[in-house]
Design a protein around this motif. Structure first.
Motif, mmCIF file in Angstrom:
data_model
loop_
_atom_site.group_PDB
_atom_site.id
_atom_site.type_symbol
_atom_site.label_atom_id
_atom_site.label_comp_id
_atom_site.label_asym_id
_atom_site.label_seq_id
_atom_site.Cartn_x
_atom_site.Cartn_y
_atom_site.Cartn_z
ATOM 1 N N GLN A 105 0.942 -1.193 0.062
ATOM 2 C CA GLN A 105 -0.074 -0.175 -0.185
ATOM 3 C C GLN A 105 0.862 1.460 0.055
ATOM 4 O O GLN A 105 0.402 2.256 -0.725
ATOM 5 N N ILE A 106 2.125 1.267 0.811
ATOM 6 C CA ILE A 106 2.941 2.488 0.914
ATOM 7 C C ILE A 106 3.929 2.350 0.174
ATOM 8 O O ILE A 106 4.611 3.698 -0.131
ATOM 9 N N SER A 107 4.328 1.422 -0.801
ATOM 10 C CA SER A 107 5.583 1.410 -1.383
ATOM 11 C C SER A 107 5.872 2.571 -2.451
ATOM 12 O O SER A 107 6.980 2.894 -2.863
ATOM 13 N N GLU A 108 4.679 2.978 -3.200
ATOM 14 C CA GLU A 108 4.797 3.935 -3.951
ATOM 15 C C GLU A 108 4.743 5.285 -3.443
ATOM 16 O O GLU A 108 4.214 6.283 -4.237
ATOM 17 N N TYR A 109 4.806 5.586 -2.290
ATOM 18 C CA TYR A 109 4.657 6.850 -1.792
ATOM 19 C C TYR A 109 5.421 8.068 -2.385
ATOM 20 O O TYR A 109 4.996 9.149 -2.437
ATOM 21 N N ASN A 110 6.485 7.858 -3.019
ATOM 22 C CA ASN A 110 7.421 8.785 -3.613
ATOM 23 C C ASN A 110 7.081 8.788 -5.228
ATOM 24 O O ASN A 110 7.893 9.463 -5.735
#
Length: 190
Positions: A105-110
């Protein structure tokens, strides 16, 4: 304002953007920014670096701060502890399947920052990367950045008149081959 001041201001703005993106994921997942950083770090590094002592150095925070964050992650079943056979007071941390779901869920934050970089010409990106590696290495040498696993400080790295070479891989390295976070890194001691 001179150029150095403008660069410092720019770096500060980039740091603010990074923090904002992490906070957005923190709100969605119910985790704190440091908990998110811990999950992402453990997911992408070897187990020997996934312990409270190393994480405290990595993120320049106290061991109690990391211990509290880890305790929450373990209680939420996002991490599991595995005691070390040689020292039962110490343990390494591993991502659980539930933790992997959160990482997904968070891995593409950047992604917004990556998208902005994609619009830049390759030569500009190579120069930026070279400047960043140099700056990070200098700040590490001054003790400001505590942990770095980059080529310049590795025992396998050689710089021969500006030509980078890795003795572990037995290859010449271009500016963009220089790693900032190498899993094979072994600190140069001399």
């Amino acid at each position: 304002m001179d150029l150095n001041q403008k660069i410092l201001y720019g770096l500060e703005r980039l740091t603010d953007a990074y923090k904002t993106l992490i906070w957005e994921k923190a709100k969605i997942t119910g985790l704190s920014p440091i908990q998110i950083q811990i999950l992402l770090f453990i997911n992408s590094h070897k187990s020997a670096l996934s312990n409270v002592s190393h994480l405290a150095m990595e993120f320049s925070v106290t061991k109690p701060t990391i211990s509290d964050a880890v305790r929450v992650l373990v209680n939420k079943e996002l991490l599991r502890k595995e005691l070390l056979p040689e020292d039962t007071r110490s343990y390494n941390l591993y991502i659980t399947p539930k933790g992997q779901d959160v990482i997904n869920q968070i891995s593409e934050y950047n992604t917004p920052i990556q998208a902005a970089l994609e619009d830049s010409p390759n030569e500009q990106l190579v120069n930026l990367y070279s400047s960043l590696t140099d700056l990070i290495f200098k700040l590490n040498a001054q003790g400001i950045i505590k942990v770095q696993r980059m080529c310049f400080g590795c025992r396998f790295y050689i710089n021969n008149n500006g030509q980078h070479y890795c003795n572990l891989l037995n290859i010449s390295l271009t500016e963009t081959d220089i790693r900032l976070d190498c899993n094979e890194f072994e600190e140069h001691t001399s």
